[in-house]
Scaffold this motif. Structure first.
Motif, short mmCIF file in Angstrom:
data_model
loop_
_atom_site.label_atom_id
_atom_site.label_comp_id
_atom_site.label_asym_id
_atom_site.label_seq_id
_atom_site.Cartn_x
_atom_site.Cartn_y
_atom_site.Cartn_z
N ALA A 1 -8.83 5.15 8.21
CA ALA A 1 -7.99 5.37 9.15
C ALA A 1 -7.38 3.87 9.71
CB ALA A 1 -8.85 5.77 10.56
N ALA A 2 -8.09 2.86 9.59
CA ALA A 2 -7.35 1.58 9.69
C ALA A 2 -6.15 1.47 8.74
CB ALA A 2 -8.27 0.42 9.62
N MET A 3 -6.44 1.67 7.62
CA MET A 3 -5.71 1.48 6.30
C MET A 3 -4.41 2.42 6.48
SD MET A 3 -4.63 -0.32 3.85
CE MET A 3 -6.13 -1.12 3.35
N ASP A 4 -4.67 3.67 7.16
CA ASP A 4 -3.51 4.65 7.41
C ASP A 4 -2.54 3.90 8.35
OD1 ASP A 4 -4.24 6.88 5.97
OD2 ASP A 4 -5.26 7.82 7.47
N ARG A 5 -3.13 3.45 9.52
CA ARG A 5 -2.11 2.77 10.41
C ARG A 5 -1.59 1.72 9.98
NH1 ARG A 5 -7.27 4.03 13.31
NH2 ARG A 5 -8.05 1.78 13.06
N LEU B 1 2.65 -3.61 -0.47
CA LEU B 1 3.77 -3.81 0.57
C LEU B 1 4.91 -3.47 -0.29
CD1 LEU B 1 2.73 -7.11 2.27
CD2 LEU B 1 2.46 -4.75 3.19
N ASP B 2 5.25 -4.00 -1.44
CA ASP B 2 6.35 -3.34 -2.33
C ASP B 2 6.32 -2.17 -2.21
OD1 ASP B 2 7.34 -6.14 -2.08
OD2 ASP B 2 6.65 -6.57 -4.17
N GLY B 3 5.44 -1.38 -2.85
CA GLY B 3 5.39 -0.06 -2.94
C GLY B 3 5.41 0.76 -1.89
N ALA B 4 4.82 0.38 -0.58
CA ALA B 4 5.07 0.93 0.63
C ALA B 4 6.43 0.88 1.22
CB ALA B 4 4.20 0.43 1.55
N LYS B 5 7.16 -0.18 1.25
CA LYS B 5 8.32 -0.47 1.51
C LYS B 5 9.40 0.32 0.73
CE LYS B 5 7.39 -5.09 3.60
NZ LYS B 5 7.64 -6.40 3.26
N LEU C 1 6.13 6.82 5.90
CA LEU C 1 4.66 7.22 5.67
C LEU C 1 4.14 7.89 6.82
CD1 LEU C 1 3.44 4.79 2.93
CD2 LEU C 1 3.82 7.33 2.55
N GLY C 2 4.49 7.17 7.88
CA GLY C 2 3.69 7.47 9.16
C GLY C 2 4.10 8.81 9.88
N LYS C 3 5.26 9.30 9.19
CA LYS C 3 5.87 10.60 9.71
C LYS C 3 5.14 11.84 8.96
CE LYS C 3 10.21 8.60 11.34
NZ LYS C 3 11.44 8.56 11.08
N ASP C 4 4.39 11.67 7.84
CA ASP C 4 3.97 12.57 7.17
C ASP C 4 2.65 12.32 6.60
OD1 ASP C 4 3.14 14.05 4.89
OD2 ASP C 4 5.29 14.26 3.88
N LYS C 5 1.62 12.97 7.32
CA LYS C 5 -0.05 12.63 7.44
C LYS C 5 -0.16 12.85 6.01
CE LYS C 5 -1.76 17.00 9.01
NZ LYS C 5 -2.40 17.76 10.17
N ARG D 1 1.27 12.60 3.11
CA ARG D 1 1.70 11.41 2.16
C ARG D 1 0.95 10.27 2.57
NH1 ARG D 1 5.03 15.52 1.68
NH2 ARG D 1 5.82 16.07 -0.47
N LEU D 2 0.97 10.07 3.61
CA LEU D 2 0.28 8.78 4.40
C LEU D 2 -1.36 8.78 3.76
CD1 LEU D 2 0.16 6.46 6.04
CD2 LEU D 2 -0.69 7.86 8.14
N ARG D 3 -2.13 9.72 4.03
CA ARG D 3 -3.48 9.69 3.30
C ARG D 3 -3.44 9.63 2.00
NH1 ARG D 3 -8.29 10.79 5.77
NH2 ARG D 3 -7.02 9.42 7.20
N ALA D 4 -2.44 10.23 0.98
CA ALA D 4 -2.41 9.85 -0.49
C ALA D 4 -2.02 8.55 -0.52
CB ALA D 4 -1.22 10.91 -0.97
N ALA D 5 -1.20 7.89 -0.08
CA ALA D 5 -1.07 6.49 -0.18
C ALA D 5 -2.21 5.49 0.29
CB ALA D 5 0.46 6.15 0.80
N THR D 6 -2.94 5.99 1.29
CA THR D 6 -4.10 5.10 1.50
C THR D 6 -5.23 5.02 0.55
OG1 THR D 6 -3.46 5.44 4.21
CG2 THR D 6 -5.97 4.98 3.31
N MET D 7 -5.28 6.48 0.02
CA MET D 7 -6.29 6.65 -0.95
C MET D 7 -6.08 5.94 -2.35
SD MET D 7 -8.45 7.85 1.02
CE MET D 7 -9.96 7.95 -0.36
N LEU D 8 -4.73 5.78 -2.74
CA LEU D 8 -4.21 5.01 -3.59
C LEU D 8 -4.47 3.73 -3.44
CD1 LEU D 8 -0.68 6.70 -4.22
CD2 LEU D 8 -2.67 6.67 -5.92
#
Length: 200
Positions: free
Chosen positions: A133-137, A191-195, A146-150, A152-159
């Motif tokens: 959950a901390a990584m999600d935030r 960071l580059d991937g998320a941005k 990502l924050g608007k789509d739970k 895909r956010l969780r998918a990104a966190t697990m990646l």
């Protein structure tokens, strides 16, 4: 009368846990034995049982000590200042320091969670969820899309965890890439991937 606790009681318990982590990581929980652990500790089975009542209790000690270190890093970050990207960098560096210093414990946590009794396993899973959950935030702070789509956010966190959790399987701290450099590389990729994510 209760038996007096030795002055180095805690140190001995930790030494047993460290050897247990190495043994479980090498042989798997099912393949390891208290006899083998006693031999690795150069002591007797009875002394192992003096400190830990069962092999399952030792497994829990290995896992809980590791996940508690990760959770401490998360909790320390919760009171820290800085932008999301800076906080992400801090957390990844702390996680990498923990992983590099506890490769055997990380391997046991990944491979043997199902071997814990249900109640103990639930405790570990609850702590894992807090770390996730901390990584999600953090990711939501870095990339609001990502924050608007739970989902895909969780998918990104697990990646993210998929990238860093298995570091202990291949990384060699004495190789050409230092732990700090590795953490910086992981942070840059994350960071580059998320941005760069713009949404579906």
């Amino acid at each position: 009368m209760a038996r007096t606790r030795a002055a180095d009681y805690d140190e001995r318990r930790e030494a047993i846990v460290e050897k247990a982590a190495e043994l479980f990581a090498d042989k798997g929980f099912e393949g390891a034995s208290i006899s083998g652990l006693a031999a690795a500790c150069n002591t007797s089975k009875s002394l192992i049982y003096h400190y830990y009542a069962s092999k399952e209790e030792l497994l829990y000690a290995v896992m809980s000590s590791h996940i508690d270190d990760l959770l401490d890093a998360v909790n320390n970050l919760a009171v820290a200042q800085g932008k999301p990207a800076e906080r992400m960098s801090t957390l990844i560096h702390e996680f990498m320091d923990i992983y590099v210093g506890a490769a055997a414990r990380q391997k046991v946590l990944l491979n043997d969670l199902r071997s814990l009794p249900d109640e103990r396993r639930s405790e570990i899973v609850l702590k894992q969820r807090s770390v996730i959950a901390a990584m999600d935030r953090l990711l939501a702070g870095v990339q609001p899309a990502l924050g608007k789509d739970k989902h895909r956010l969780r998918a990104a966190t697990m990646l993210v965890f998929g990238m860093i959790n298995w570091t202990s399987n291949w990384y060699r701290p004495k190789g050409p890439v230092s732990p700090d450099e590795l953490a910086s590389l992981a942070t840059a990729l994350i960071l580059d991937g998320a941005k760069g994510y713009k949404g579906p």
